[in-house]
Design a protein around this motif. Sequence first.
Motif, short mmCIF file in Angstrom:
data_model
loop_
_atom_site.label_atom_id
_atom_site.label_comp_id
_atom_site.label_asym_id
_atom_site.label_seq_id
_atom_site.Cartn_x
_atom_site.Cartn_y
_atom_site.Cartn_z
N GLN A 1 90.51 33.50 49.50
CA GLN A 1 91.16 32.78 50.59
C GLN A 1 92.67 32.70 50.44
O GLN A 1 93.43 32.92 51.40
CB GLN A 1 90.58 31.37 50.70
CG GLN A 1 89.13 31.36 51.16
CD GLN A 1 88.50 29.99 51.12
OE1 GLN A 1 87.35 29.82 51.47
NE2 GLN A 1 89.24 28.98 50.68
N ARG B 1 89.06 30.43 55.85
CA ARG B 1 89.17 29.42 54.79
C ARG B 1 88.27 28.25 55.14
O ARG B 1 88.00 27.98 56.31
CB ARG B 1 90.62 28.95 54.63
CG ARG B 1 91.17 28.16 55.80
CD ARG B 1 92.57 27.62 55.52
NE ARG B 1 93.07 26.81 56.62
CZ ARG B 1 92.83 25.51 56.77
NH1 ARG B 1 92.07 24.88 55.88
NH2 ARG B 1 93.31 24.84 57.79
N MET B 2 87.80 27.56 54.12
CA MET B 2 86.98 26.37 54.33
C MET B 2 87.87 25.21 54.81
O MET B 2 89.08 25.18 54.55
CB MET B 2 86.26 25.98 53.05
CG MET B 2 85.28 27.03 52.54
SD MET B 2 83.97 27.44 53.72
CE MET B 2 83.02 25.91 53.74
N HIS C 1 88.18 22.25 53.78
CA HIS C 1 88.80 21.45 52.73
C HIS C 1 89.82 22.23 51.92
O HIS C 1 90.49 21.65 51.06
CB HIS C 1 87.72 20.91 51.79
CG HIS C 1 86.96 21.99 51.08
ND1 HIS C 1 85.81 22.52 51.58
CD2 HIS C 1 87.21 22.64 49.91
CE1 HIS C 1 85.36 23.46 50.76
NE2 HIS C 1 86.19 23.55 49.74
N SER C 2 89.95 23.52 52.16
CA SER C 2 90.89 24.32 51.37
C SER C 2 92.31 24.16 51.91
O SER C 2 92.51 23.71 53.05
CB SER C 2 90.47 25.79 51.38
OG SER C 2 90.50 26.30 52.70
N SER D 1 83.28 33.82 43.14
CA SER D 1 84.12 32.62 43.18
C SER D 1 85.39 32.90 43.98
O SER D 1 85.96 33.99 43.91
CB SER D 1 84.49 32.20 41.76
OG SER D 1 85.33 31.08 41.77
N SER E 1 84.05 31.71 50.58
CA SER E 1 83.49 30.54 51.24
C SER E 1 82.10 30.12 50.75
O SER E 1 81.88 28.94 50.45
CB SER E 1 83.46 30.78 52.76
OG SER E 1 84.75 31.05 53.25
N ASP F 1 82.05 28.13 47.55
CA ASP F 1 82.52 26.75 47.70
C ASP F 1 81.38 25.82 48.13
O ASP F 1 81.26 24.69 47.65
CB ASP F 1 83.65 26.68 48.73
CG ASP F 1 84.94 27.31 48.23
OD1 ASP F 1 84.99 27.69 47.05
OD2 ASP F 1 85.88 27.43 49.03
N THR G 1 79.00 25.07 45.28
CA THR G 1 79.58 24.07 44.38
C THR G 1 79.34 22.66 44.92
O THR G 1 78.99 21.74 44.17
CB THR G 1 81.08 24.32 44.20
OG1 THR G 1 81.29 25.62 43.65
CG2 THR G 1 81.72 23.28 43.30
N ALA G 2 79.48 22.51 46.24
CA ALA G 2 79.25 21.20 46.86
C ALA G 2 77.77 20.80 46.78
O ALA G 2 77.44 19.63 46.54
CB ALA G 2 79.71 21.23 48.31
N THR H 1 80.00 22.65 55.96
CA THR H 1 79.92 24.08 55.63
C THR H 1 80.78 24.94 56.53
O THR H 1 80.66 26.16 56.53
CB THR H 1 78.46 24.57 55.73
OG1 THR H 1 78.06 24.55 57.12
CG2 THR H 1 77.53 23.71 54.90
N ARG I 1 83.83 27.00 58.13
CA ARG I 1 85.04 27.73 57.75
C ARG I 1 85.84 28.05 59.01
O ARG I 1 85.29 28.20 60.10
CB ARG I 1 84.70 29.03 57.01
CG ARG I 1 84.01 30.09 57.87
CD ARG I 1 83.80 31.35 57.07
NE ARG I 1 83.19 32.41 57.88
CZ ARG I 1 82.97 33.64 57.45
NH1 ARG I 1 83.29 33.97 56.20
NH2 ARG I 1 82.43 34.56 58.23
#
Length: 317
Positions: A139, A156-157, A159-160, A209, A212, A215, A218-219, A282, A284
């Motif tokens: 990203q 991009r997500m 939260h990014s 890693s 999107s 990420d 991970t959540a 979720t 993006r």
Amino acid sequence: MELHQLQMLRELGELGSVKAVADTLRVTPSAVSQQISLLQRQVATPLTRKDGRNLVLTEAGKVLADAAAQVTDAMAAARAAIGTYEHDAGGTVTLSGFHSAGQALFAPLVRRLAGMRDSPAPGAGAVPALRISDEDVAQQDFPALTARYDLVLAHRMDHSPAWPESRVRVIPLAHEPLDIAVAEDHPLAAKASLSPSDVVAYPWVASRSGYSPADVLTAIGAVTSCPVNVVHRINDYSAAAALVSTGELIGLLPRYTSSPALAPGAALNPGVVLRPLTGINTRRRIDLLARPENLKRASVMLVAQALQEVMAELTAQ
């Protein structure tokens, strides 16, 4: 030497006095004198001399004034050329796109531009010559691609970090959820939606890693306080969908941009269904990134508008 200084010298030769130059250029006589003095400091040979109360050109001044006319003409040609370039709807436009966006958008975009070219409607005319490349990067690396392409499809997500709008301009295209992908006969396919606790115990195929889907996983692990078992790391969504279709793994696929490949009857349909994930954001953002100067070109803006229309049709489906 500054262009405006050369222009003043040229006009002095044509008009014969500092006052006449000042009146023509709508500046003060002292401004004209100051700029010609600054120009003189850059040349060893005298450019002007006094003739009574007037300042006139020496022979060297006349030579430089003639050269100034050529420079002014060249600058006018350059401005005209760049103006033509900026307004040419048929100019070449380079576009990069990440894999899932390219799978869904590239072919419809090419068809739309071809339709504009072949349209008999009044006002139909030149369309851009499109040059497409695929660039699937992490990203944070999308903005740098604007150095190589006129337009960059990026994601991009939510939260990014936001795109660096001091360096690039952003044209939003879609706000796309990533859904849980399962085989049609998988036990989870019977549910209308899925929670993190529903999916955390299954083996996964996910992206590397920095992308999107990683990420979101991970959540999921954070919400459930359980490690997520990622068996395969694959960025290509078509390959990921093929693995999901075996029923041995689950994954994450984008709701809109993966739909052409997953639709019933599609040639590449691997027997996979999508289910929304609840309890976690979720989504993006899919955006077009461009350097500000590129958006001054008619051809680039035409492609950007066509992409917006193609994406709107895809999300409406």
